[in-house]
Design a protein around this motif. Sequence first.
Motif, short mmCIF file in Angstrom:
data_model
loop_
_atom_site.label_atom_id
_atom_site.label_comp_id
_atom_site.label_asym_id
_atom_site.label_seq_id
_atom_site.Cartn_x
_atom_site.Cartn_y
_atom_site.Cartn_z
N ILE A 242 0.86 -1.18 0.00
CA ILE A 242 0.00 0.00 0.00
C ILE A 242 0.89 1.23 0.00
CG2 ILE A 242 -1.82 1.21 1.29
CD1 ILE A 242 -2.25 -1.64 2.67
N ILE A 243 0.53 2.25 -0.76
CA ILE A 243 1.36 3.43 -0.88
C ILE A 243 0.74 4.58 -0.11
CG2 ILE A 243 2.53 5.02 -2.43
CD1 ILE A 243 3.38 2.06 -2.68
N LYS A 244 1.51 5.18 0.78
CA LYS A 244 1.04 6.26 1.64
C LYS A 244 1.71 7.58 1.23
CE LYS A 244 0.63 7.48 6.57
NZ LYS A 244 1.34 8.76 6.60
N GLY A 245 0.89 8.65 1.23
CA GLY A 245 1.45 9.96 0.94
C GLY A 245 1.08 10.48 -0.45
N VAL A 246 -0.08 10.08 -0.96
CA VAL A 246 -0.49 10.44 -2.31
C VAL A 246 -1.48 11.61 -2.23
CG1 VAL A 246 -1.59 9.63 -4.43
CG2 VAL A 246 -0.21 8.05 -3.06
N LEU A 247 -1.23 12.66 -3.03
CA LEU A 247 -2.11 13.82 -3.09
C LEU A 247 -2.53 14.19 -4.50
CD1 LEU A 247 -0.42 16.27 -0.52
CD2 LEU A 247 -2.47 14.90 -0.17
N HIS A 248 -1.86 13.65 -5.51
CA HIS A 248 -2.15 14.02 -6.89
C HIS A 248 -2.86 12.88 -7.61
CE1 HIS A 248 -1.76 15.61 -10.93
NE2 HIS A 248 -1.20 16.71 -10.45
N PRO A 249 -3.97 13.16 -8.29
CA PRO A 249 -4.69 12.09 -9.00
C PRO A 249 -3.83 11.33 -10.00
CG PRO A 249 -6.06 14.05 -8.83
CD PRO A 249 -4.69 14.45 -8.34
N GLU A 250 -2.92 12.02 -10.70
CA GLU A 250 -2.09 11.32 -11.67
C GLU A 250 -1.18 10.31 -10.98
OE1 GLU A 250 0.07 13.87 -14.29
OE2 GLU A 250 -1.73 14.93 -14.97
N ASP A 251 -0.63 10.68 -9.82
CA ASP A 251 0.19 9.73 -9.06
C ASP A 251 -0.64 8.53 -8.64
OD1 ASP A 251 2.39 11.38 -9.29
OD2 ASP A 251 2.13 12.29 -7.32
N ALA A 252 -1.87 8.80 -8.21
CA ALA A 252 -2.75 7.71 -7.79
C ALA A 252 -3.00 6.74 -8.94
CB ALA A 252 -4.07 8.28 -7.28
N GLY A 253 -3.27 7.29 -10.12
CA GLY A 253 -3.51 6.44 -11.28
C GLY A 253 -2.30 5.61 -11.65
N LEU A 254 -1.11 6.21 -11.61
CA LEU A 254 0.11 5.48 -11.94
C LEU A 254 0.39 4.37 -10.93
CD1 LEU A 254 2.41 8.48 -12.99
CD2 LEU A 254 1.46 6.70 -14.49
N LEU A 255 0.17 4.64 -9.66
CA LEU A 255 0.41 3.63 -8.63
C LEU A 255 -0.60 2.49 -8.75
CD1 LEU A 255 1.18 6.06 -5.70
CD2 LEU A 255 2.78 4.39 -6.66
N GLN A 256 -1.82 2.82 -9.08
CA GLN A 256 -2.82 1.77 -9.30
C GLN A 256 -2.41 0.88 -10.46
OE1 GLN A 256 -6.64 3.18 -10.68
NE2 GLN A 256 -7.74 1.45 -9.79
N GLN A 257 -1.95 1.49 -11.54
CA GLN A 257 -1.51 0.72 -12.71
C GLN A 257 -0.28 -0.13 -12.41
OE1 GLN A 257 -0.98 3.45 -15.99
NE2 GLN A 257 -3.03 4.34 -15.71
N SER A 258 0.55 0.32 -11.48
CA SER A 258 1.77 -0.42 -11.15
C SER A 258 1.48 -1.67 -10.34
CB SER A 258 2.73 0.48 -10.35
OG SER A 258 2.27 0.65 -9.01
N GLY A 259 0.26 -1.80 -9.84
CA GLY A 259 -0.09 -2.97 -9.06
C GLY A 259 -0.15 -2.75 -7.56
#
Length: 372
Positions: A242-259
């Motif tokens: 799980i990734i903590k410290g996300v504030l930007h939607p683009e970062d969220a989308g990239l992390l989701q795609q990364s698995g």
Amino acid sequence: MNTHTPHLSPLDYIPAEIACARDYVSLAQRFIPADILAYISGGSGQDITLHNNETAFHRWAITPRVMPAPENATTAIQLFGEQLRHPLLLAPVAYQTLVHPQGELATAYAAKSTDTCMLASTLSSVTLEQIAQRSTAERWFQLYFQPRQENTNALIQRAIAAGYQAIVVTLDAAIQAPSLRAVRAGFKRPETVKAANLIDPGSDTPRQHSSGESRIFRSRRENAPTLQQLQQLIDESPVPVIIKGVLHPEDAGLLQQSGAAGIIVSNHGGRTLDGAPASLSVLPAIRTTVGDQYPLLFDSGIRSGSDVFKAIALGADAVLIGRLQLYALSVAGALGVAHMIKLLREELELCMAMSGCATLADIRATELHKPF
């Protein structure tokens, strides 16, 4: 440490003046020395983001409904294949022996007694193994990548061996602006309070650096994982990452795609970039980006059950409780933390009952009102 103002030792009972979870904020001032309190309660820089985290909740209102409270109401939630009794998790807070002699051990006991998932910090003042022995089966380990990959790998292996069910990688705190409040109060971490998981005789070996390289840029580079390191962990971990410290939607989308198994929307309680947006203000956009089914958690600014309700209504599946757990710990140890969780649950249940919500899914479907 401030030696001019006497402070009380933690109590073995709940003070009568505690009427709601937020009351622990003010009462803790009697139990925590001024310099340590400044360190804990302060954000970075001028505390702009710290302030905005709390005021963001005031921009939303919960509309009561007149129908009777629904039957079979529950706060239960399923996260990463595990059934939790409620959506309150204890955030990874470092150096808890600053406020109580037992530190994270007392917090772990409170988590176990309230069926609460606890996130143990890399910078805990007792070892992750000791925390695991005291806590409930629902426990996650928060990971700071270390400058040496072998030390990072060792932490991950220890956490998995100790039965932690998820690895939570914090990405937003590789560097932190100093808390001016703590600096002005003269805070220095006591030598007796150490990061127990990081005791490594070779960890202080000096590194060679370019003479012209910025200290700040170097610190960011050395303490933040590369995309390759992060992807390798996600791909190879036997437990959810799980990734903590996300504030930007683009970062969220990239992390989701990364698995990544899930994301925690967080600005580190206002302790990283001062002037960053309040976590609550970006939550709806991130939920829109990752879709309705992707696990999305939230922290920064929770002080009441109504705050929990609003965070869930705006897109969170569950929330993490940070500073409140330290305040409660300082007042009454494990009993205080357990009591604080009980109060938050009851405050959340009250909001649910008065707004006609029987489940957390009902809260997610609730439209909040903008009072101004």
